[in-house]
Design a protein around this motif. Structure first.
Motif, PDB file in Angstrom:
ATOM      1  N   ARG A 218       0.823  -1.205   0.000  1.00 51.24           N
ATOM      2  CA  ARG A 218       0.000   0.000   0.000  1.00 51.24           C
ATOM      3  C   ARG A 218       0.862   1.262   0.000  1.00 51.24           C
ATOM      4  O   ARG A 218       0.574   2.227  -0.705  1.00 51.24           O
ATOM      5  CB  ARG A 218      -0.941  -0.024   1.202  1.00 51.24           C
ATOM      6  N   ALA A 221       2.188   1.633  -3.451  1.00 50.78           N
ATOM      7  CA  ALA A 221       1.186   2.061  -4.424  1.00 50.78           C
ATOM      8  C   ALA A 221       0.777   3.516  -4.246  1.00 50.78           C
ATOM      9  O   ALA A 221       0.563   4.241  -5.229  1.00 50.78           O
ATOM     10  CB  ALA A 221      -0.049   1.167  -4.330  1.00 50.78           C
ATOM     11  N   ASP A 222       0.697   3.996  -3.003  1.00 51.26           N
ATOM     12  CA  ASP A 222       0.139   5.318  -2.751  1.00 51.26           C
ATOM     13  C   ASP A 222       1.183   6.411  -2.571  1.00 51.26           C
ATOM     14  O   ASP A 222       0.855   7.592  -2.653  1.00 51.26           O
ATOM     15  CB  ASP A 222      -0.765   5.271  -1.513  1.00 51.26           C
ATOM     16  N   GLN A 727      -4.909   6.295   6.745  1.00 51.06           N
ATOM     17  CA  GLN A 727      -4.461   7.308   5.801  1.00 51.06           C
ATOM     18  C   GLN A 727      -3.521   8.304   6.484  1.00 51.06           C
ATOM     19  O   GLN A 727      -3.569   8.480   7.708  1.00 51.06           O
ATOM     20  CB  GLN A 727      -5.672   8.074   5.244  1.00 51.06           C
ATOM     21  N   ASP A 755     -11.742  11.987  -7.484  1.00 51.21           N
ATOM     22  CA  ASP A 755     -10.670  11.022  -7.753  1.00 51.21           C
ATOM     23  C   ASP A 755      -9.442  11.280  -6.886  1.00 51.21           C
ATOM     24  O   ASP A 755      -8.670  10.355  -6.597  1.00 51.21           O
ATOM     25  CB  ASP A 755     -10.248  11.100  -9.226  1.00 51.21           C
ATOM     26  N   ALA A 758      -8.822   9.148  -3.815  1.00 48.93           N
ATOM     27  CA  ALA A 758      -8.621   7.708  -3.979  1.00 48.93           C
ATOM     28  C   ALA A 758      -7.400   7.226  -3.205  1.00 48.93           C
ATOM     29  O   ALA A 758      -6.420   7.943  -3.049  1.00 48.93           O
ATOM     30  CB  ALA A 758      -8.470   7.366  -5.458  1.00 48.93           C
ATOM     31  N   PHE A 759      -7.481   5.991  -2.705  1.00 48.23           N
ATOM     32  CA  PHE A 759      -6.362   5.332  -2.040  1.00 48.23           C
ATOM     33  C   PHE A 759      -6.482   3.837  -2.285  1.00 48.23           C
ATOM     34  O   PHE A 759      -7.507   3.351  -2.787  1.00 48.23           O
ATOM     35  CB  PHE A 759      -6.348   5.647  -0.535  1.00 48.23           C
ATOM     36  N   THR A 760      -5.439   3.106  -1.934  1.00 51.32           N
ATOM     37  CA  THR A 760      -5.440   1.662  -2.140  1.00 51.32           C
ATOM     38  C   THR A 760      -6.160   0.990  -0.981  1.00 51.32           C
ATOM     39  O   THR A 760      -5.744   1.101   0.176  1.00 51.32           O
ATOM     40  CB  THR A 760      -4.005   1.135  -2.258  1.00 51.32           C
ATOM     41  N   ARG A 765      -7.065  -2.670  -4.676  1.00 49.70           N
ATOM     42  CA  ARG A 765      -7.555  -1.806  -5.738  1.00 49.70           C
ATOM     43  C   ARG A 765      -7.722  -0.382  -5.204  1.00 49.70           C
ATOM     44  O   ARG A 765      -8.010  -0.176  -4.034  1.00 49.70           O
ATOM     45  CB  ARG A 765      -8.882  -2.319  -6.296  1.00 49.70           C
ATOM     46  N   ARG A 766      -7.578   0.575  -6.099  1.00 49.72           N
ATOM     47  CA  ARG A 766      -7.710   1.976  -5.710  1.00 49.72           C
ATOM     48  C   ARG A 766      -9.193   2.334  -5.663  1.00 49.72           C
ATOM     49  O   ARG A 766      -9.940   2.044  -6.600  1.00 49.72           O
ATOM     50  CB  ARG A 766      -6.960   2.865  -6.700  1.00 49.72           C
ATOM     51  N   ASP A 800      -8.844   3.496 -11.622  1.00 45.07           N
ATOM     52  CA  ASP A 800      -7.596   2.903 -12.104  1.00 45.07           C
ATOM     53  C   ASP A 800      -6.661   4.011 -12.573  1.00 45.07           C
ATOM     54  O   ASP A 800      -6.790   5.166 -12.169  1.00 45.07           O
ATOM     55  CB  ASP A 800      -7.869   1.884 -13.215  1.00 45.07           C
ATOM     56  N   HIS A 801      -5.733   3.664 -13.455  1.00 41.10           N
ATOM     57  CA  HIS A 801      -4.732   4.615 -13.908  1.00 41.10           C
ATOM     58  C   HIS A 801      -5.293   5.696 -14.829  1.00 41.10           C
ATOM     59  O   HIS A 801      -4.553   6.605 -15.218  1.00 41.10           O
ATOM     60  CB  HIS A 801      -3.600   3.875 -14.629  1.00 41.10           C
TER      61      HIS A 801
END
Length: 814
Positions: A218, A221-222, A727, A755, A758-760, A765-766, A800-801
């Protein structure tokens, strides 16, 4: 034919050895006499038999300008001759891609030394960084270079790490926006930008260089990945460099999920992945996930590493043997070769009419042998005006296999020497602007700007040190230190000279007091005496950049704590004890705890290796000729031992009554003072509620209420009070520079897409979750002026991206 078809057609005709040759570089140095490059010998490599390799072809030339001090014009001639030799030696006439370092400017002798990336972050000005990168790119391109190994998109996780100076800061949004701007600038000049280090290098344990990384998925990813994602999506970047480190036991160079699954299959990256230097071999020698170099080559190719740098090792004979024995599928090799050849085609290197003559030599090598330097009669030598040569032996194909010295003539070479300017007035103007915008005023009791003091005591190890403005990848520090007999090639005025220019009517008394990192206090008495007799003290402390322990900041120069190096803290305390007003200035590569200085210095001015124009910029700020507008890209700690911590800490990472270690910073991320004042008023919120696929809109007014022009940096932070996973207390999601004249105001309209929240989530998944949010607007992460409490409604939404990455600022000046 399109580049992909051209690459396939070539691959179908190439032997295994010819294909492998496109997947490695050779580390070389340009000839100081304009002859062909020579292989560079490094303690981590064996001698490279160039004559044996070239008939197969060659993928890359590593650092022809950045290995030794070479006049740029003769370096360009040397590269030209080598490219023609490479093309003549292989049966397809394929040249090599030449790459160079460009972390703080083109790392070549005589090239402009710009501020380091941490200073870019302090500007909060992506547009200016893009302009700077465009100039760097044009200089690279002008001498025949194709690829630049920058920018560094690592997010600072521990300020003890020596390479903090190479990063843009401790926030992923700041790193992403400024780094993407750099990519756009470099690519706009036709240079292949290279993102590094992918991914997680900066999160090494204890801030040690090339140490394991223990973060979870995480955090990766973040925090770590968003800058890379932004640069791939928005920057048009064409190369990515794999990191040295392993994360949770998986080395980046062998991580298929990272280099292929995420980078290519999810984000859609289509360029080349290059290995950090010696990284493929490290799979065997450092990580122990491969038993042989052939296995290392197979693992790296399978993961998605296309090019081995800096020189041939695993992708040479070990790879060929592994493919021949069936241990590595030839299809993996073909996949990498395809990517390399497509990129060469896109660069024009495969065009029938491609000529390696770089722009700086255009029209100046006609009729001249391109093989090397020698004697010729004066009539065959170029004049000082650079007119085309006539007469003499012509060898346009450069097909002399022995690379013999031809008859171009020493006079021709002498006429060429000094004709290429990589440190132009236009370059220096950009370097000055970046340096000025990166100066951060941390504290000011009203003493700044200085009011024509009669006597200034300039004290400290960086008071009269010309190279105190340079990071470890600036050429004089990276390469020049190994050639002390060679001048730096650029003007580097020390702070003493810059202050003298700004305060011509003041008497400046200089006393270093101590060195940057030695325990010697023998100079304290002189420094204290000078301070006691002055109207004001300018105390210049900080770092000396170096490599692998030869400095206090730089690659391999990690710190055990964030105490000032050597006895600088003791010097600071001794000068404060005089009772004279002290303006503490820092020329450093990382933030340091400043002890008593935080509360007792009259002013504190922070710079991060601001480049060749840095001392002039610093002096101009002290004199009030330039308004300070920089903001901290990293937090400045109170205590030297409170690492690792950044402002992105969650609630458990903050001060509490159950621990005696307080990580609260002395000066927080985003902090920076000006010589004026600003008032924020009239907040209006258009939408207190928005769906999880909508946006929140608000507006407010910023007015300059002081008597001087100044710059306010509006910073937008997002706080999520309740989320399904922990967070950070808050994180930066947007910013906007506002330059306002006295009395002027601007109405700022802001649209914040959901958007950005957003976080994981739990499942990896985000997600954008419904619920309350706070949009915090302020001058720093701790100086919050306005808050919008809003609610996202509707179902949780997986993104997503392709999600939106930025808020929208609209500024209406009044």
């Amino acid at each position: 034919m399109p580049p992909e078809a051209r690459a396939d057609a070539l691959i179908a005709e190439m032997t295994l050895r010819e294909k492998a040759a496109q997947l490695y570089g050779v580390w070389v140095g340009a000839s100081a006499e304009g002859g062909e490059v020579a292989p560079h010998q490094h303690d981590m490599e064996e001698a490279v038999p160039l004559d044996e390799l070239l008939p197969r072809g060659l993928g890359q030339l590593t650092r022809p300008f950045g290995t030794a001090p070479v006049d740029p014009a003769l370096g360009a001639l040397s590269l030209l001759r080598t490219q023609r030799r490479i093309m003549a030696a292989n049966r397809f006439g394929i040249p090599a891609i030449a790459h160079e370092e460009c972390l703080a400017g083109f790392a070549a002798w005589g090239a402009t030394a710009y501020p380091v990336p941490l200073a870019w972050g302090a500007t909060f000005d992506p547009a200016l960084v893009r302009t700077m990168a465009g100039r760097i790119g044009r200089d690279l391109r002008s001498v025949g270079v194709h690829q630049g190994l920058a920018p560094v998109l690592d997010v600072v996780r521990d300020a003890r790490w020596g390479r903090v100076e190479e990063t843009i800061g401790e926030d992923p949004y700041l790193v992403g926006t400024v780094g993407t701007a750099y990519v756009r600038g470099l690519e706009s000049a036709g240079i292949v930008a290279t993102l590094k280090h992918f991914a997680g290098y900066s999160a090494s344990r204890a801030g040690r260089n090339l140490a394991p990384v223990g973060m979870g998925g995480r955090e990766r990813a973040d925090v770590i990945l968003p800058p890379f994602e932004m640069a791939v999506r928005e920057g048009g970047v064409r190369s990515v460099m794999s990191a040295y480190t392993d994360t949770d036991g998986i080395p980046s160079a062998a991580d298929r999920d990272l280099l292929t699954g995420l980078l290519r299959e999810t984000w859609g990256f289509t360029g080349t992945v290059v290995a950090d230097y010696f990284n493929v071999a490290f799979l065997k020698t450092l990580h122990g996930v491969a038993g042989t170099l052939g296995e290392a080559a197979g693992a790296a190719l399978a993961a998605g590493v296309d090019v081995e740098l800096p020189t041939v090792k695993a992708y040479g004979e070990p790879l060929l043997t592994a493919v021949a024995e069936g241990r590595v599928p030839e299809a993996l090799l073909d996949r990498a070769v395809h990517r390399v050849l497509v990129q060469k085609a896109q660069l024009g290197l495969l065009d029938a009419g491609w000529d390696p003559v770089p722009p700086v030599l255009a029209g100046r090598v006609d009729g001249v042998s391109v093989r090397g330097a020698g004697d010729a009669d004066p009539e065959s030598a170029a004049g000082a005006d650079g007119a085309p040569m006539t007469g003499g032996a012509l060898d346009p194909d450069g097909d002399d296999p022995a690379g013999t010295v031809p008859d171009a003539g020493a006079l021709y070479l002498e006429a060429l020497r000094g004709t290429v300017d990589l440190d132009s007035a236009a370059n220096r103007d950009i370097a000055r602007r970046v340096a000025e915008e990166s100066v951060v005023l941390l504290r000011n009791d009203g003493i700044l700007p200085l009011k024509r003091p009669e006597v200034i005591a300039l004290i400290g190890p960086n008071a009269d040190a010309p190279t105190a403005v340079l990071g470890c990848y600036a050429f004089p520090m990276h390469v020049g230190v190994r050639h002390p007999e060679v001048p730096t090639g650029i003007e580097l005025p020390a702070l003493r000279e810059a202050l003298t220019a700004q305060f011509p009517d003041s008497r400046i008394v200089c006393a270093t007091g101590c060195d940057v990192d030695t325990p010697d206090t023998g100079g304290f008495a002189e420094a204290v005496r000078a301070a006691s007799e002055a109207d004001v003290v300018v105390l210049a402390l900080g770092d000396r950049a170096g490599l692998f322990g030869r400095g206090t900041s730089g690659e391999g120069c990690d710190a055990e704590s964030l105490a000032l190096p050597g006895v600088q803290q003791q010097l600071l305390d001794a000068v404060l004890d005089t009772g004279r007003p002290v303006v503490l200035t820092l020329l450093a590569g990382r933030p340091y705890a400043l002890g008593r200085g935080v509360g007792e210095a009259a002013a504190i001015v922070q710079t991060f290796f601001p480049g060749e124009e840095g001392t002039a910029a610093l002096a101009a700020v002290l004199a009030g000729q330039v308004e300070p507008s920089g903001r901290l890209p990293v937090s400045v700690p109170v205590r030297p031992g409170s690492q690792p911590t950044t402002y992105l800490a969650a609630r458990l990472g903050r001060a509490s009554d159950v621990s005696n270690v307080d990580p609260t910073p002395a000066f927080a991320f985003g902090h920076g003072l000006t010589y004026t004042t600003f008032q924020w008023t009239d907040l209006r919120v258009a939408d207190f509620e928005a769906p999880t696929d909508g946006e929140v809109r608000c507006s407010f007014t910023v007015r300059n209420t002081g008597e001087r022009e100044g710059t306010e940096v509006v910073q937008l932070y997002l706080h999520d009070p309740v989320a399904s996973v922990v967070q950070p207390e808050q994180r930066l999601v947007g910013y906007q520079r506002l330059r306002l004249a006295p009395g002027a105001s601007a109405r700022v309209e802001l649209a914040v897409p959901a958007d950005l929240a957003a976080f994981t989530g739990h499942d990896g998944r985000r997600v954008v979750e419904p619920g309350a949010l706070e949009l915090r607007l302020g001058g720093s992460s701790t100086d919050l002026r306005l808050t919008v409490v809003c609610t996202l409604t509707g179902p949780a939404r997986v993104v997503d991206h392709t999600r939106r990455l930025h808020p929208r600022f609209t500024v209406n000046r009044r």
